[in-house]
Design a protein around this motif. Structure first.
Motif, PDB file in Angstrom:
ATOM      1  N   SER A 196       0.825  -1.194   0.000  1.00  0.00           N
ATOM      2  CA  SER A 196       0.000   0.000   0.000  1.00  0.00           C
ATOM      3  C   SER A 196       0.864   1.250   0.000  1.00  0.00           C
ATOM      4  N   GLU A 197       0.234   2.390  -0.268  1.00  0.00           N
ATOM      5  CA  GLU A 197       0.954   3.658  -0.217  1.00  0.00           C
ATOM      6  C   GLU A 197       1.491   3.917   1.182  1.00  0.00           C
ATOM      7  N   PHE A 249       7.967   4.928  -4.769  1.00  0.00           N
ATOM      8  CA  PHE A 249       6.516   4.919  -4.990  1.00  0.00           C
ATOM      9  C   PHE A 249       6.175   4.471  -6.405  1.00  0.00           C
ATOM     10  N   HIS A 280       2.563   3.333  -7.444  1.00  0.00           N
ATOM     11  CA  HIS A 280       1.779   4.415  -6.849  1.00  0.00           C
ATOM     12  C   HIS A 280       2.332   5.766  -7.296  1.00  0.00           C
ATOM     13  N   ASN A 281       1.476   6.770  -7.295  1.00  0.00           N
ATOM     14  CA  ASN A 281       1.931   8.137  -7.517  1.00  0.00           C
ATOM     15  C   ASN A 281       2.589   8.660  -6.243  1.00  0.00           C
TER      16      ASN A 281
END
Length: 280
Positions: free
Chosen positions: A65-66, A87, A92-93
């Protein structure tokens, strides 16, 4: 974005190998053969199980997850560019940089890791504690435990009586002015949609005292270098506060010291005993 498992695994292995125990405040020991940190050491710094961390380095497991990636970036003392790269590798961004970011720079972390004999903390511009030394926890309690607006000491000052109990009563009027002044400056600097403006709106609705001091439109009230704490076990302490600022992230490292030979200096030595247990 799609996770790059191979790239993520290689990057984690390289960053772990590049970190030495002394870089993160760990003892080296005499029998160390691993290049850099051991997996279990890296996992502990990232607040995850060794098994989970090892699976990431072996290109296995679900997409992290972020929140997990942010924890890894902080634990491995990554720079902002390295954090953003991590990231993207994880699919992810990257989070925003600047005033709203909570990623602590490696430089501030290295300094904090070496301050094991004094109270110190890293805070955001809104007074949200991101990290504390053990003596910092012994001095003020674990101030990283709060969530939401209560993470900000300025917000807690007007909503939580327990916060004021940590400071000398004669300083309360000045601190009230200081917190309101600082929040007004930040709300103007960051704009109407900022968290500072949101906190001000919440306090205007919830605190009559805040409304009264807010209406004075006072700005420029700066913290005193000398702070007067009231510890629940040690009593009054007069401590000097030195501030080191990271302008890129608007974070500050606060270090608290006492004049050698003073009563407060003697009390400060006792904090090392309290640092090994929950004081309150």
């Amino acid at each position: 974005m799609v996770i790059d498992r191979t790239g993520l695994a290689e990057f984690l292995r390289r960053r772990r190998a590049a970190l030495q125990p002394e870089d993160v405040g760990l003892p080296r020991g005499r029998r160390r053969r691993t290049e850099g940190l051991r997996r279990e050491e890296a996992a502990a710094l990232c607040h995850m199980s060794t098994d989970y961390y090892a699976r990431l380095e072996r290109e296995r497991g679900p997409q992290p997850s972020e929140q997990m990636i942010a924890s890894i970036a902080q634990g491995l003392h990554l720079s902002l560019d390295e954090r953003d790269h991590l990231f993207r590798l994880a699919g992810h961004n990257p989070p925003a940089r600047g005033a709203i970011g909570e990623h602590i720079s490696p430089g501030l972390l290295r300094i904090l890791d070496r301050l094991d004999d004094t109270p110190a903390e890293i805070v955001t511009e809104l007074g949200e504690t991101l990290r504390q030394t053990p003596l910092g926890v012994a001095l003020t309690g674990d101030t990283t435990r709060f969530s939401g607006p209560a993470r900000s000491i300025g917000y807690r000052w007007f909503t939580d009586p327990g916060t004021r109990a940590l400071y000398a009563p004669e300083d309360h009027p000045f601190l009230t002015r200081m917190f309101a002044s600082g929040l007004r400056e930040l709300a103007t600097l960051r704009g109407p949609g900022s968290r500072a403006a949101h906190f001000a709106e919440l306090l205007l609705d919830r605190s009559e005292e805040f409304r009264a001091v807010w209406d004075t439109h006072e700005v420029g009230v700066r913290p005193d270098e000398v702070k007067h704490f009231v510890h629940p076990e040690l009593g009054p302490l007069e401590l000097n506060c030195q501030r080191l600022i990271d302008p890129d992230q608007s974070h500050s490292l606060l270090v608290y010291t006492a004049v050698p030979g003073s009563e407060s200096h003697e009390k400060l030595q006792l904090l090392s005993v309290l640092a090994t247990r929950t004081a309150y």
